[in-house]
Design a protein around this motif. Structure first.
Motif: not given
Length: 444
Positions: A209-233
């Protein structure tokens, strides 16, 4: 001479402010640039964002190294001549096609060929311009040799590397990372790194990617948990290499899609301590917490987003990294495979292992497919036949399989190398030819 200790120690978390020192007390206390740093080190800042970016988005790290990175010879055109990378995606240098594209597995060079990670990279396609920090590119790599006293630094953007065959032993200025298939690693703009191949010939995919950096996606209605968890990086811990004699190193720089090189008489991996929030990181795809429908209908693949590089347009991305991991499938009264669709995004798919649930033949590990903006695509004829005739009981899907997708808002153009490659499957369109017409106006 390497610093003592286990080289593969990691710090957990995503977006954290980390600190690491290979020698106790190497990090200055209370300020970043004392008049004389501990152990006679030199302070150097690596900035991933502009100085004036707001605190929440500002990325930078301080490196305390034996020699400043300025200590190298003159920068020259790449000494090994022609290479397979480009940052030019205009009509003169690339190919536009709305067709569905599929490639059979890209060949891996012979072990004695000497082709390393740098020389084994090839650009498949992309959009935008790295000089304007706008757009993205997709590459593959196929290498047979470790980088010997060579390091690569990419001024164009961040590299998200997906190994498909063979582990990558990656030395970085921040410390070493061992990355296996079914893991990913992100090396951000400007970071020097060198790739070793502990398992012999290796192959994989790269999203840039030439612009910006990778980040975790917003979870929205999914809530606080799910998908990739920050602690696993995982981010590396400091480990330095001290040159005691006149080592001959080559620093290869990727700049506007071109390669340049400079010589120096010492290792670039001489950082004894560092702190900051701009660092390489890896992630094990098996740690992804899958969410999905538990009633009916097939949910959009955005629920499988691991990382995103957001664009200036809310809800769209320069690129998303999406995976399709093993999971339970329980929807009732539903056509369960991915539905037929045309998308305003471009979708590049790769396969690390196994058999993707929507393609029953030609999509193979080490190969790829590209469905560009508004190109119709979906499950092949065999998958459709099975989907409409099977008994819909809860069950597992994708066990032993890991497919992924690079999805982008940009329309991708192919390099001539990719468009004309002998591994391009010219019969890909036949994947849908045998889908039967079952319409009967007399039957509801």
């Amino acid at each position: 001479m390497l610093a003592d200790g286990d080289p593969y120690r990691y710090q957990s978390g995503f977006g954290n402010h980390f600190s690491s020192e290979a020698l106790e007390g190497a990090l200055p206390a209370g300020q970043n640039t004392p008049q004389v740093c501990p152990y006679g080190l030199y302070a150097e800042q690596l900035s991933g964002t502009a100085f004036t970016v707001g605190r929440s988005g500002n990325q930078r790290s301080w490196l305390y190294r034996i020699r400043p990175s300025t200590m190298h010879g003159p920068v020259e055109p790449y000494s090994r001549g022609a290479h397979g990378l480009t940052g030019a995606f205009d009509a003169r240098s690339s190919v536009a096609t709305p067709a569905q594209i599929r490639w059979l597995p890209f060949p891996v060079p012979d072990e004695g060929s000497g082709v390393d990670f740098v020389d084994g990279m090839r650009t498949l396609g992309g959009a935008g311009d790295p000089a304007l920090k706008n757009g993205m590119a997709v590459h593959i790599y196929a290498a047979a040799a470790s980088m010997a006293r060579r390091a690569l630094s990419n001024a164009d953007g961040d590299l998200l590397i997906v190994p498909q065959q063979g582990r990558l032993d990656i030395a970085t200025e921040f410390g070493p990372l061992m990355v296996a298939p079914n893991e990913i690693v992100v090396i951000q703009r400007g970071m020097r790194f060198s790739v070793g191949l502990p398992d012999g010939p290796s192959r994989g995919y790269i999203l840039e990617v030439f612009d910006g950096h990778f980040e975790l996606p917003d979870l929205g209605p999914i809530g606080a948990n799910g998908l990739a968890n920050p602690r696993d990086f995982q981010t590396p811990t400091a480990r330095y290499e001290l040159t005691t004699t006149g080592d001959a190193w080559e620093i290869v720089s990727k700049y506007q899609g071109e390669l340049f090189s400079a010589r120096q008489d010492h290792s670039p991996f001489d950082v004894v301590a560092w702190h900051g929030n701009y660092a390489p990181f890896k992630y094990n795809l098996a740690d992804f917490a899958v969410v999905g429908s538990v009633s009916f209908d097939h949910i959009d693949p955005s629920i499988f987003t691991v990382l995103t590089c957001k664009s200036a347009h809310p809800g769209t991305a320069v690129a998303d990294f999406v995976i399709f991991p093993p999971r339970f499938e329980v929807q009732m009264h539903t056509f369960r495979p991915p539905y037929f669709h045309r998308n305003c995004m471009s979708e590049f798919m790769g396969l690390i292992c196994g058999e993707y649930e929507a393609k029953k033949g030609g999509f193979q590990p080490g190969g790829a497919s590209l469905h560009s903006t508004m190109a119709p695509h979906g499950p092949d004829a065999k998958t459709v036949e099975h989907a409409v005739s099977r008994a819909l009981a809860p069950g597992r899907v994708a066990d032993g399989t890991q497919a992924f997708m690079f999805e982008s808002m940009f329309q991708l153009r192919l390099t001539p190398w990719a468009a004309e490659h002998t591994q391009r499957d010219r019969d890909y369109y036949k994947a849908w030819e045998a889908i039967p017409v079952t319409f009967d106006p007399a039957r509801k």
